[in-house]
Design a protein around this motif. Sequence first.
Motif, PDB file in Angstrom:
ATOM      1  N   SER A 146       0.842  -1.318  -0.033  1.00  0.00           N
ATOM      2  CA  SER A 146       0.019  -0.037   0.142  1.00  0.00           C
ATOM      3  C   SER A 146       0.893   1.099  -0.007  1.00  0.00           C
ATOM      4  O   SER A 146       1.886   1.546   0.895  1.00  0.00           O
ATOM      5  CB  SER A 146      -1.043   0.137   1.323  1.00  0.00           C
ATOM      6  OG  SER A 146      -1.407   1.448   1.690  1.00  0.00           O
ATOM      7  N   THR A 147       0.632   2.295  -1.006  1.00  0.00           N
ATOM      8  CA  THR A 147       1.404   3.516  -1.118  1.00  0.00           C
ATOM      9  C   THR A 147       1.438   4.281   0.483  1.00  0.00           C
ATOM     10  O   THR A 147       2.068   4.896   0.969  1.00  0.00           O
ATOM     11  CB  THR A 147       1.170   4.311  -2.298  1.00  0.00           C
ATOM     12  OG1 THR A 147      -0.129   4.504  -2.261  1.00  0.00           O
ATOM     13  CG2 THR A 147       1.605   3.679  -3.232  1.00  0.00           C
TER      14      THR A 147
ATOM     15  N   GLN B 219      -1.095  -2.282  -6.217  1.00  0.00           N
ATOM     16  CA  GLN B 219      -0.967  -2.505  -4.843  1.00  0.00           C
ATOM     17  C   GLN B 219      -1.735  -3.818  -4.583  1.00  0.00           C
ATOM     18  O   GLN B 219      -2.350  -4.142  -5.299  1.00  0.00           O
ATOM     19  CB  GLN B 219      -1.682  -1.536  -3.873  1.00  0.00           C
ATOM     20  CG  GLN B 219      -1.427  -0.002  -4.197  1.00  0.00           C
ATOM     21  CD  GLN B 219      -1.882   0.854  -3.289  1.00  0.00           C
ATOM     22  OE1 GLN B 219      -1.581   1.459  -2.552  1.00  0.00           O
ATOM     23  NE2 GLN B 219      -3.355   0.920  -3.584  1.00  0.00           N
TER      24      GLN B 219
ATOM     25  N   ARG C  25      -5.807  -0.130   0.481  1.00  0.00           N
ATOM     26  CA  ARG C  25      -6.585   0.015   1.579  1.00  0.00           C
ATOM     27  C   ARG C  25      -7.469   1.245   1.223  1.00  0.00           C
ATOM     28  O   ARG C  25      -7.098   2.382   0.653  1.00  0.00           O
ATOM     29  CB  ARG C  25      -5.984   0.194   3.049  1.00  0.00           C
ATOM     30  CG  ARG C  25      -5.029  -0.861   3.468  1.00  0.00           C
ATOM     31  CD  ARG C  25      -4.678  -0.690   4.797  1.00  0.00           C
ATOM     32  NE  ARG C  25      -3.498   0.377   4.789  1.00  0.00           N
ATOM     33  CZ  ARG C  25      -3.588   1.398   5.294  1.00  0.00           C
ATOM     34  NH1 ARG C  25      -4.790   1.768   5.951  1.00  0.00           N
ATOM     35  NH2 ARG C  25      -2.524   2.259   5.395  1.00  0.00           N
TER      36      ARG C  25
ATOM     37  N   ARG D  87     -11.324   3.594   2.724  1.00  0.00           N
ATOM     38  CA  ARG D  87     -11.729   4.041   3.990  1.00  0.00           C
ATOM     39  C   ARG D  87     -12.572   3.015   4.829  1.00  0.00           C
ATOM     40  O   ARG D  87     -13.194   2.086   4.231  1.00  0.00           O
ATOM     41  CB  ARG D  87     -12.874   5.190   3.688  1.00  0.00           C
ATOM     42  CG  ARG D  87     -12.128   6.524   2.983  1.00  0.00           C
ATOM     43  CD  ARG D  87     -13.060   7.604   2.901  1.00  0.00           C
ATOM     44  NE  ARG D  87     -13.816   7.944   4.304  1.00  0.00           N
ATOM     45  CZ  ARG D  87     -15.241   7.768   4.371  1.00  0.00           C
ATOM     46  NH1 ARG D  87     -15.775   7.684   3.201  1.00  0.00           N
ATOM     47  NH2 ARG D  87     -15.786   8.296   5.353  1.00  0.00           N
TER      48      ARG D  87
ATOM     49  N   LYS E 112     -18.277   5.841  -9.130  1.00  0.00           N
ATOM     50  CA  LYS E 112     -17.209   6.217  -8.392  1.00  0.00           C
ATOM     51  C   LYS E 112     -15.869   6.134  -9.233  1.00  0.00           C
ATOM     52  O   LYS E 112     -15.615   4.882  -9.882  1.00  0.00           O
ATOM     53  CB  LYS E 112     -17.171   5.502  -7.099  1.00  0.00           C
ATOM     54  CG  LYS E 112     -15.923   5.937  -6.186  1.00  0.00           C
ATOM     55  CD  LYS E 112     -15.953   5.528  -4.721  1.00  0.00           C
ATOM     56  CE  LYS E 112     -14.632   5.760  -3.973  1.00  0.00           C
ATOM     57  NZ  LYS E 112     -14.750   5.398  -2.450  1.00  0.00           N
TER      58      LYS E 112
HETATM   59  C1  BTN Z   1     -11.912   4.948  -0.481  1.00  0.00           C
HETATM   60  O1  BTN Z   1     -12.580   5.503  -1.260  1.00  0.00           O
HETATM   61  O2  BTN Z   1     -12.140   4.072   0.351  1.00  0.00           O
HETATM   62  C2  BTN Z   1     -10.573   5.379  -0.558  1.00  0.00           C
HETATM   63  C3  BTN Z   1      -9.460   4.592  -1.311  1.00  0.00           C
HETATM   64  C4  BTN Z   1      -7.863   5.153  -1.238  1.00  0.00           C
HETATM   65  C5  BTN Z   1      -6.956   4.108  -2.232  1.00  0.00           C
HETATM   66  C6  BTN Z   1      -5.795   4.813  -2.089  1.00  0.00           C
HETATM   67  S1  BTN Z   1      -4.813   4.172  -3.434  1.00  0.00           S
HETATM   68  C7  BTN Z   1      -3.283   4.737  -2.697  1.00  0.00           C
HETATM   69  C8  BTN Z   1      -3.416   4.984  -1.296  1.00  0.00           C
HETATM   70  N1  BTN Z   1      -3.068   3.552  -0.823  1.00  0.00           N
HETATM   71  C9  BTN Z   1      -3.786   2.892  -0.226  1.00  0.00           C
HETATM   72  O3  BTN Z   1      -3.732   1.570   0.223  1.00  0.00           O
HETATM   73  N2  BTN Z   1      -4.905   3.444  -0.198  1.00  0.00           N
HETATM   74  C10 BTN Z   1      -4.970   4.610  -0.806  1.00  0.00           C
END
Ligand code: BTN
Length: 268
Positions: A40-41, A64, A68, A70, A133
């Motif tokens: 995950s970044t 990735q 992750r 929200r 989305k």
């Molecule tokens: C959402 O809408 O639930 C939020 C999504 C966020 C995804 C980004 S991708 C780059 C960064 N690294 C992650 O693991 N998550 C965020």
Amino acid sequence: MGPGVIFRGHLPDDIADALARAGARLDAFTDLSWHDEVGSTNDLAMAAATSGAREGLVIAANAQSSGRGRLGRSWASPPDAGLYVSVVLHPSRDALSLITIAAGVAVAEGIEAASGLRAGVKWPNDVYAGTRKLAGILAEAGASAFGEHVVLGFGINLQPAALPPEVAERATSIESELGRRVDRGLVLAECLAALASRYEALQHQRGYEVLAAWRSRAAQHLGKAVEWDEGDGLRRGIAHDIDTTGALLIRVDNRIVRVISGEVRWVS
Ligand code: BTN
């Protein structure tokens, strides 16, 4: 990128070219690394921030393995289908409350500037094309011996991809909306440039600019019925506005209820 930027890893040509063309608009960023695949970044950026990374560090990836989202969800991040990007920031106390609102606006603006696709926002910071989305933002705060930091992570769907069915029916991508290829480097560069500009406004007490931009992009979701869970049951109301702290204001009968976090579902 800025005069002192450090590139880490091999930047694909399309990414390097677009970042170079953006020039001084990206001066706020100090360090950018590109990875073919990471867990995950946000995790990498958080680890870097905890070790003292300066504001403006950017970690971007082509895929990735444990992206992750929200509310503890996962974020499908297949290779070549999206941009997965995290930025380390050290916002002032005043800027903190609107940071995710600003990020949603910036990603919508960046997508639109790079591709021409009209992008809307939905509270708190989802980015939509019509009813589907297009991008999501995960903001995570942390603290270390070096001070407090925020990692802003954004995932943008560039191309249609094999997504889990529950995601696929509500998701779209820039290319499926437009029916043509987009320059992903330009999408990255424009999103970063818009983020730099909106963040600068927040840091200089111009949150009202961010709120106005959010409202104009959220118009399609305001005035609509929503529901959300509170400890003692399901509530319903009409999404009305956001306040100066970024909370969603919901009209319930003749009252206004403030929702500061969690999930609000649009039901119309
Ligand atoms: C959402 O809408 O639930 C939020 C999504 C966020 C995804 C980004 S991708 C780059 C960064 N690294 C992650 O693991 N998550 C965020």
